[in-house]
Scaffold this motif. Structure first.
Motif, PDB file in Angstrom:
ATOM      1  N   GLY A   1       0.813  -1.206   0.000  1.00  0.00           N
ATOM      2  CA  GLY A   1       0.000   0.000   0.000  1.00  0.00           C
ATOM      3  C   GLY A   1       0.851   1.263   0.000  1.00  0.00           C
ATOM      4  N   PHE A   2       1.950   1.235   0.777  1.00  0.00           N
ATOM      5  CA  PHE A   2       2.833   2.399   0.845  1.00  0.00           C
ATOM      6  C   PHE A   2       3.429   2.712  -0.526  1.00  0.00           C
ATOM      7  CE2 PHE A   2       7.152   4.112   1.369  1.00  0.00           C
ATOM      8  CZ  PHE A   2       6.849   5.311   1.987  1.00  0.00           C
ATOM      9  N   LEU A   3       3.957   1.691  -1.194  1.00  0.00           N
ATOM     10  CA  LEU A   3       4.580   1.917  -2.505  1.00  0.00           C
ATOM     11  C   LEU A   3       3.567   2.420  -3.527  1.00  0.00           C
ATOM     12  CD1 LEU A   3       7.005  -1.142  -2.670  1.00  0.00           C
ATOM     13  CD2 LEU A   3       7.560   1.242  -2.143  1.00  0.00           C
ATOM     14  N   CYS A   4       2.357   1.897  -3.489  1.00  0.00           N
ATOM     15  CA  CYS A   4       1.306   2.390  -4.393  1.00  0.00           C
ATOM     16  C   CYS A   4       1.017   3.862  -4.115  1.00  0.00           C
ATOM     17  CB  CYS A   4       0.018   1.578  -4.208  1.00  0.00           C
ATOM     18  SG  CYS A   4       0.107  -0.124  -4.803  1.00  0.00           S
ATOM     19  N   THR A   5       0.954   4.230  -2.841  1.00  0.00           N
ATOM     20  CA  THR A   5       0.604   5.592  -2.455  1.00  0.00           C
ATOM     21  C   THR A   5       1.666   6.603  -2.867  1.00  0.00           C
ATOM     22  OG1 THR A   5      -0.633   4.691  -0.597  1.00  0.00           O
ATOM     23  CG2 THR A   5      -0.127   7.026  -0.506  1.00  0.00           C
ATOM     24  N   ILE A   6       2.940   6.203  -2.848  1.00  0.00           N
ATOM     25  CA  ILE A   6       3.985   7.158  -3.241  1.00  0.00           C
ATOM     26  C   ILE A   6       4.269   7.138  -4.731  1.00  0.00           C
ATOM     27  CG2 ILE A   6       5.050   7.223  -0.949  1.00  0.00           C
ATOM     28  CD1 ILE A   6       7.305   5.444  -2.054  1.00  0.00           C
TER      29      ILE A   6
ATOM     30  N   ASN B   1       0.225   2.236   9.044  1.00  0.00           N
ATOM     31  CA  ASN B   1      -0.019   2.032  10.471  1.00  0.00           C
ATOM     32  C   ASN B   1       1.269   1.742  11.251  1.00  0.00           C
ATOM     33  OD1 ASN B   1      -2.046   2.120  12.451  1.00  0.00           O
ATOM     34  ND2 ASN B   1      -2.009  -0.098  12.619  1.00  0.00           N
ATOM     35  N   TYR B   2       2.191   2.696  11.240  1.00  0.00           N
ATOM     36  CA  TYR B   2       3.418   2.604  12.022  1.00  0.00           C
ATOM     37  C   TYR B   2       3.229   3.343  13.339  1.00  0.00           C
ATOM     38  CZ  TYR B   2       6.437   0.689   8.344  1.00  0.00           C
ATOM     39  OH  TYR B   2       7.023  -0.110   7.411  1.00  0.00           O
ATOM     40  N   PRO B   3       3.984   2.990  14.367  1.00  0.00           N
ATOM     41  CA  PRO B   3       3.818   3.668  15.658  1.00  0.00           C
ATOM     42  C   PRO B   3       4.441   5.059  15.709  1.00  0.00           C
ATOM     43  CG  PRO B   3       5.492   1.979  15.826  1.00  0.00           C
ATOM     44  CD  PRO B   3       4.894   1.854  14.457  1.00  0.00           C
ATOM     45  N   SER B   4       5.174   5.453  14.661  1.00  0.00           N
ATOM     46  CA  SER B   4       5.793   6.778  14.648  1.00  0.00           C
ATOM     47  C   SER B   4       5.097   7.667  13.628  1.00  0.00           C
ATOM     48  CB  SER B   4       7.280   6.655  14.318  1.00  0.00           C
ATOM     49  OG  SER B   4       7.442   6.033  13.074  1.00  0.00           O
ATOM     50  N   PHE B   5       5.385   8.963  13.718  1.00  0.00           N
ATOM     51  CA  PHE B   5       4.780   9.936  12.813  1.00  0.00           C
ATOM     52  C   PHE B   5       5.877  10.773  12.172  1.00  0.00           C
ATOM     53  CE2 PHE B   5       1.716   9.083  16.152  1.00  0.00           C
ATOM     54  CZ  PHE B   5       0.565   8.822  15.437  1.00  0.00           C
ATOM     55  N   SER B   6       5.766  10.987  10.871  1.00  0.00           N
ATOM     56  CA  SER B   6       6.695  11.823  10.127  1.00  0.00           C
ATOM     57  C   SER B   6       5.881  12.751   9.235  1.00  0.00           C
ATOM     58  CB  SER B   6       7.613  10.936   9.282  1.00  0.00           C
ATOM     59  OG  SER B   6       8.424  11.732   8.468  1.00  0.00           O
ATOM     60  N   VAL B   7       6.130  14.050   9.367  1.00  0.00           N
ATOM     61  CA  VAL B   7       5.362  15.034   8.595  1.00  0.00           C
ATOM     62  C   VAL B   7       6.330  16.003   7.931  1.00  0.00           C
ATOM     63  CG1 VAL B   7       3.594  16.828   8.677  1.00  0.00           C
ATOM     64  CG2 VAL B   7       3.463  14.897  10.262  1.00  0.00           C
ATOM     65  N   ALA B   8       6.173  16.200   6.638  1.00  0.00           N
ATOM     66  CA  ALA B   8       6.965  17.183   5.896  1.00  0.00           C
ATOM     67  C   ALA B   8       6.037  18.323   5.496  1.00  0.00           C
ATOM     68  CB  ALA B   8       7.600  16.544   4.670  1.00  0.00           C
TER      69      ALA B   8
ATOM     70  N   HIS C   1      -2.975  12.021  10.070  1.00  0.00           N
ATOM     71  CA  HIS C   1      -2.556  10.625  10.054  1.00  0.00           C
ATOM     72  C   HIS C   1      -3.551   9.800  10.855  1.00  0.00           C
ATOM     73  CE1 HIS C   1       1.992  11.354   9.211  1.00  0.00           C
ATOM     74  NE2 HIS C   1       1.228  12.175   8.516  1.00  0.00           N
ATOM     75  N   LYS C   2      -3.870   8.612  10.329  1.00  0.00           N
ATOM     76  CA  LYS C   2      -4.793   7.696  11.008  1.00  0.00           C
ATOM     77  C   LYS C   2      -4.010   6.495  11.504  1.00  0.00           C
ATOM     78  CE  LYS C   2      -8.406   8.941   7.757  1.00  0.00           C
ATOM     79  NZ  LYS C   2      -9.205   8.454   6.631  1.00  0.00           N
ATOM     80  N   ARG C   3      -4.395   5.987  12.677  1.00  0.00           N
ATOM     81  CA  ARG C   3      -3.763   4.803  13.233  1.00  0.00           C
ATOM     82  C   ARG C   3      -4.815   3.873  13.834  1.00  0.00           C
ATOM     83  NH1 ARG C   3      -0.216   6.803  10.750  1.00  0.00           N
ATOM     84  NH2 ARG C   3       1.932   7.152  11.369  1.00  0.00           N
ATOM     85  N   VAL C   4      -4.486   2.585  13.839  1.00  0.00           N
ATOM     86  CA  VAL C   4      -5.311   1.572  14.508  1.00  0.00           C
ATOM     87  C   VAL C   4      -4.402   0.887  15.509  1.00  0.00           C
ATOM     88  CG1 VAL C   4      -6.643  -0.548  14.232  1.00  0.00           C
ATOM     89  CG2 VAL C   4      -6.777   1.232  12.485  1.00  0.00           C
ATOM     90  N   VAL C   5      -4.863   0.777  16.751  1.00  0.00           N
ATOM     91  CA  VAL C   5      -4.078   0.146  17.803  1.00  0.00           C
ATOM     92  C   VAL C   5      -4.880  -0.978  18.447  1.00  0.00           C
ATOM     93  CG1 VAL C   5      -2.610   2.118  18.324  1.00  0.00           C
ATOM     94  CG2 VAL C   5      -4.802   1.920  19.442  1.00  0.00           C
TER      95      VAL C   5
END
Length: 142
Positions: free
Chosen positions: A1-6, A38-45, A55-59
């Motif tokens: 999903g990540f590769l498709c999105t970028i 759904n990674y536990p960290s956040f990165s924003v540019a 950002h959305k997350r499921v825990v």
């Protein structure tokens, strides 16, 4: 999903896939935003035109107690407002997976000045356990 999105094509993604008999379908796997991985960290540019990101997350509750409440505490990077919704995660029997959203909004570029990046964290605590997710932001194209 990540590769498709970028922007990778199914053909390019197939190079990384072990079982090539299963076709890559980017329409089915594309994320709404790169930040939704759904990674536990956040990165924003942030950029001149990009002032906010969501950002959305499921825990999952993996603790021994089925009824537990986690409260959010934000240690925001300088020049960034961070809003968590909901600010409480209420796990109960039969409800062991919950979702939340984090909205990041940068300050005016004039306030940020020459600062290029910043760091912070989002913490979830039930009073006994603490789960910390790092936050990294970058201010680009100022």
């Amino acid at each position: 999903g990540f590769l498709c999105t970028i922007g990778y094509s199914p053909t390019k993604i197939a190079v990384f896939v072990k079982d090539r008999s299963v076709p890559v379908d980017c329409n089915a796997q594309k994320l709404e935003s790169v930040g939704d991985l759904n990674y536990p960290s956040f990165s924003v540019a942030f950029s001149r035109s990009k002032k906010a990101a969501k950002h959305k997350r499921v825990v999952k509750n993996v603790g021994s107690k089925s009824d537990v409440v986690y409260d959010a505490k934000v240690n925001a990077p300088q020049f960034v407002e961070v809003r968590v919704s909901p600010s409480k995660l209420i796990f109960c029997k039969g409800k062991d997976a919950l979702s939340y959203e984090v909205l990041f909004t940068r300050a005016a570029l004039e306030e940020i000045g020459d600062i290029e990046s910043g760091f912070g964290s989002l913490e979830w605590s039930d009073g006994e356990h603490l789960v910390r997710s790092p936050i990294a932001v970058r201010f680009q194209g100022k």
